[in-house]
Design an enzyme around this catalytic site. Structure first.
Site, short mmCIF file in Angstrom:
data_model
loop_
_atom_site.label_atom_id
_atom_site.label_comp_id
_atom_site.label_asym_id
_atom_site.label_seq_id
_atom_site.Cartn_x
_atom_site.Cartn_y
_atom_site.Cartn_z
N ASP A 60 0.83 -1.20 0.00
CA ASP A 60 0.00 0.00 0.00
C ASP A 60 0.87 1.25 0.00
O ASP A 60 0.37 2.37 -0.10
CB ASP A 60 -1.00 0.00 1.16
CG ASP A 60 -0.34 0.03 2.53
OD1 ASP A 60 0.90 -0.06 2.61
OD2 ASP A 60 -1.08 0.15 3.54
N SER A 61 2.19 1.05 0.05
CA SER A 61 3.14 2.15 -0.17
C SER A 61 2.97 2.76 -1.55
O SER A 61 3.53 3.83 -1.82
CB SER A 61 4.58 1.65 0.00
OG SER A 61 4.80 0.47 -0.76
N ASP A 79 -0.61 -6.33 -0.03
CA ASP A 79 -0.88 -5.58 1.20
C ASP A 79 -2.38 -5.35 1.32
O ASP A 79 -3.04 -5.00 0.35
CB ASP A 79 -0.18 -4.22 1.14
CG ASP A 79 0.73 -3.97 2.31
OD1 ASP A 79 0.57 -4.64 3.34
OD2 ASP A 79 1.59 -3.08 2.19
N GLU A 106 9.44 -3.56 10.92
CA GLU A 106 9.79 -2.26 10.34
C GLU A 106 10.22 -1.26 11.40
O GLU A 106 9.51 -1.05 12.40
CB GLU A 106 8.61 -1.69 9.55
CG GLU A 106 8.92 -0.35 8.89
CD GLU A 106 7.88 0.11 7.91
OE1 GLU A 106 8.03 1.23 7.37
OE2 GLU A 106 6.91 -0.63 7.66
N LYS A 143 -0.62 -9.49 3.24
CA LYS A 143 0.09 -8.94 4.41
C LYS A 143 -0.85 -8.06 5.21
O LYS A 143 -1.56 -7.24 4.63
CB LYS A 143 1.33 -8.14 3.99
CG LYS A 143 2.12 -7.61 5.20
CD LYS A 143 3.40 -6.91 4.79
CE LYS A 143 3.17 -5.52 4.22
NZ LYS A 143 2.61 -4.59 5.24
N GLU A 186 -0.94 -5.29 8.42
CA GLU A 186 -0.29 -4.52 9.48
C GLU A 186 -0.93 -4.97 10.78
O GLU A 186 -2.12 -4.78 11.00
CB GLU A 186 -0.46 -3.02 9.22
CG GLU A 186 0.33 -2.54 8.02
CD GLU A 186 0.46 -1.04 7.94
OE1 GLU A 186 0.09 -0.34 8.91
OE2 GLU A 186 0.95 -0.54 6.91
#
Length: 270
Positions: A42-43, A81, A180, A111, A113
């Site tokens: 999502d970056s 993501d 991270e 993925k 978070e």
């Protein structure tokens, strides 16, 4: 082809490489260079869509970009993501959104978070055949709560929470864990305790693998975080190529005879 099982077996045996990609041509380059895991992050919100954060990225955008990356790869493990608020609020919706990445976009895994709220969800997704990569430490979707992209796990209490959550997500069935922007000694301890592989970004050299945003790694970004390394100057190369194009067009050098053709049958019309 790299599989989730392959990645598990790499823990402690082979250093894992992961990069982001958001389109098919980039994914082809990344795979051809030997990267084992491609994260459709999502970056993309920051890197390609012009947003200040990752928060505006939608499920539709993620599915579209994931499908493009999947079409551009044959061997790499493609991980999608899950964007902000696409999971965690209601289990059924979370499952449908994650399942869509495999069912429609051809991802190999998703993925999340992670936090206390994703332990049970991770277990449920894995039960349904949706492999989960967990993500602890700095979680950019919480930027408003954190007050910025600051290092995490710097106190004993915060470090213990990350250790506990890492173990909980491994027990829930996560096949790997991204760490991270945490202290290197904390990442080393997490890596030592877990059997699944850890993949670091700003987490020191002792993780089982490393990940960077593609734009940072190749020098396409105008700014990179302090824990990233630019291994090229793609932005400069692209600027030079476009400048040469402008000069050639304006100078009448392009298109040249080699770039054009004439049809003899049309000569009588003019």
């Amino acid at each position: 082809m790299t599989t989730v099982r392959d990645l598990r077996e790499m823990a402690g045996e082979k250093t894992i490489t992961m990069l982001t990609a958001y389109d098919a041509p980039t994914a082809e380059i990344v795979e051809d260079a030997g990267v084992e895991v491609i994260l459709v992050g999502d970056s993309m919100g920051n890197a390609t869509l012009g947003h200040d954060t990752t928060l505006p990225v939608t499920v539709d955008q993620m599915a579209d970009r994931t499908a493009a990356v999947a079409r551009g790869t044959d061997e790499a493990l493609v991980v999608a993501d899950m964007p902000f608020l696409s999971y965690g609020a209601e289990e059924g919706e979370s499952v449908r959104n994650a399942g869509r990445m495999l069912k429609e976009a051809d991802a190999d895994a998703v993925k999340l978070e992670s936090g206390p709220h994703t332990v049970e969800l991770t277990e449920r997704l894995v039960e349904l055949g949706i492999p989960v990569m967990a993500h602890l430490g700095l979680t950019p979707q919480r930027v408003n709560e954190l007050g910025g992209y600051t290092r995490q796990g710097t106190t004993e209490e915060a470090a213990e929470e990350i250790l506990d959550l890492a173990t909980a997500h491994e027990d829930a069935g996560a096949f790997s864990l991204v760490l991270e922007h945490v202290p290197a000694n904390l990442a080393a301890e997490v890596t030592e305790r877990l059997e699944i592989p850890t993949i670091g970004i700003g987490a020191g050299p002792d993780c089982d693998g490393q990940v960077l945003v593609f734009h940072d790694a190749v020098g396409l970004s105008t700014w990179s975080p302090p824990f990233a390394e630019q291994f090229g100057d793609v932005r400069g190369e692209m600027h030079d190529a476009v400048s040469d194009y402008v000069e050639a067009v304006q100078g009448g050098e392009f298109p040249a005879d080699d770039h054009s053709h004439e049809e003899e049958e049309l000569d009588g019309l003019y």
